[in-house]
Scaffold this motif. Structure first.
Motif, PDB file in Angstrom:
ATOM      1  N   ILE A 156      78.581 -78.498  -1.313  1.00  0.00           N
ATOM      2  CA  ILE A 156      79.654 -77.524  -1.551  1.00  0.00           C
ATOM      3  C   ILE A 156      79.295 -76.618  -2.727  1.00  0.00           C
ATOM      4  CG2 ILE A 156      82.125 -77.198  -1.962  1.00  0.00           C
ATOM      5  CD1 ILE A 156      82.617 -79.991  -0.924  1.00  0.00           C
ATOM      6  N   ILE A 157      78.712 -77.219  -3.775  1.00  0.00           N
ATOM      7  CA  ILE A 157      78.315 -76.411  -4.936  1.00  0.00           C
ATOM      8  C   ILE A 157      77.269 -75.381  -4.517  1.00  0.00           C
ATOM      9  CG2 ILE A 157      77.137 -76.470  -7.170  1.00  0.00           C
ATOM     10  CD1 ILE A 157      78.383 -79.292  -7.544  1.00  0.00           C
TER      11      ILE A 157
ATOM     12  N   ASN B  61      78.304 -72.287  -2.817  1.00  0.00           N
ATOM     13  CA  ASN B  61      78.949 -71.294  -3.665  1.00  0.00           C
ATOM     14  C   ASN B  61      77.957 -70.450  -4.463  1.00  0.00           C
ATOM     15  OD1 ASN B  61      81.945 -71.402  -3.565  1.00  0.00           O
ATOM     16  ND2 ASN B  61      81.558 -73.575  -3.900  1.00  0.00           N
ATOM     17  N   ILE B  62      76.671 -70.777  -4.369  1.00  0.00           N
ATOM     18  CA  ILE B  62      75.667 -69.989  -5.094  1.00  0.00           C
ATOM     19  C   ILE B  62      75.092 -68.947  -4.139  1.00  0.00           C
ATOM     20  CG2 ILE B  62      73.515 -70.096  -6.402  1.00  0.00           C
ATOM     21  CD1 ILE B  62      74.205 -72.936  -7.161  1.00  0.00           C
TER      22      ILE B  62
END
Lengths: 166, 187
Positions: free
Chosen positions: B14-15, B18-19
């Motif tokens: 998920i992280i 987001n990038i």
């Protein structure tokens, strides 16, 4: 009705039902049995629910979020173009260590909206940093030598050829 | 002390989603082995792509640019949904005549122009060269009516010297897809 939540250190937090409803495990714990057994397990408010993995400081931070979202729906998964409101971004801040603790707690407590926000916060903190900067930030030792780094660039930097074909 | 590199894989995913900038994804990958394993296979662009069959500009890119093509590990290709089908379903899903499937884990490649579909006969020579360039392709899923142009692709892949590749082709019928045919190739 209100519910008492007990942090890792034993501190008690008295929260109202709409606030507690944002926390998945608390909701299941307090009312989940209602559906199956016909009555709620936590009929006695004074009992309290112990959240053994969450420290007081993180729990109070999380409760601020739950309080803010007690009457409205937070952003949830499924929309790749989601934009978090300004309040959310100011709430999550740029303190990597704190966001990581919030993320871990949101995962443990089953709060999907906060989990996504924490992930977004971490991604924003990592934005624009080089590998060394990331290692310093996370307090880890770099696993790769400079040579391996150059190799990885060669192996994986192919999108640059698409952006700037030479 | 909470460490980013000790998080469960699904949270790292998920992280990483987001990038946006691939340079940042690669920087993260270079910091440690665990993050490399989480970031590189699934989160760099052009690793896993979902494309439209009529997107000739994409296939000519793959045919002409070895560096981009070598990055592709997994590719989903679908044909445009027929206009008749579109009008019968809800108008909320108003695809352009040419739009890639949006699948979890695959980066959709939106065609540069969504005009009338290109002539499929143009596709054949492009696919032959694209197959040669996509050296590291591991998975190809086709959701197309006409497999004829793709035979060239399979042949060219076999000519690369990996004769075993065709043995692993499996055809899976999937009701509800545009063509009802969902062909998966794994090496």
């Amino acid at each position: 009705m209100s519910i008492t939540l007990i942090s890792k250190e034993g501190a008690q937090f008295l929260v109202s039902k709409p606030v507690a409803d944002r926390i998945g495990v608390v909701r299941d714990c307090a009312y989940g049995a209602d559906f199956w057994l016909g009555y709620a397990v936590a009929t006695d408010d004074s009992m309290g629910i112990t959240l053994a993995n969450v420290t007081s400081s993180i729990l109070s931070k999380i409760l601020v979020w739950c309080e803010h979202y007690k009457d409205m729906e937070p952003l949830v998964d499924g929309d790749s173009n989601m934009e978090f409101p300004e309040w959310d971004m100011a709430y999550i801040g740029h303190d990597m260590n704190q966001i990581l603790f919030v993320l871990e707690a949101a995962d443990y407590l089953h709060i999907p909206g906060l989990l996504l926000l924490a992930c977004k916060g971490i991604a924003d903190v990592l934005d624009g940093r080089n590998p060394r900067g990331i290692c310093d930030l996370l307090g880890i030792v770099m696993d790769f030598s400079h040579r391996q780094e150059v190799d990885m660039d060669k192996e994986n930097g192919y999108w640059r050829w698409f952006l700037h074909p030479t | 002390m909470a460490f980013l590199n000790e998080l469960p894989a699904e949270l790292l995913d998920i992280i990483l989603c987001n990038i946006d900038d691939p340079t940042d994804v690669l920087s993260l990958a270079k910091s440690c082995r665990r993050l490399y394993a989480a970031a590189v296979p699934d989160h760099l662009p052009w690793r896993r792509i979902s494309a439209c069959e009529h997107d000739t500009s994409l296939f000519s890119l793959l045919a002409s640019n070895k560096h981009v093509a070598r990055g592709v590990r997994s590719m989903v290709v679908n044909e445009p949904c027929e206009p008749a089908k579109l009008t019968s379903t809800s108008s909320a899903h108003s695809h352009s005549p040419c739009s890639p499937l949006h699948l979890k884990g695959y980066r959709p490649v939106i065609p540069a122009k969504s005009e009338s579909p290109a002539d499929l006969s143009l596709l054949t020579p492009l696919l032959r060269r694209a197959a040669k360039n996509c050296e590291k392709l591991e998975e190809l899923r086709l959701d197309v009516h006409d497999l004829e142009p793709w035979k060239v692709f399979f042949t060219a892949m076999r000519d690369r010297g990996e004769g075993m590749i065709l043995e692993h082709v499996e055809v899976v019928e999937q009701p509800g897809r545009c063509s009802g045919r969902w062909l998966t190739l794994r090496t």
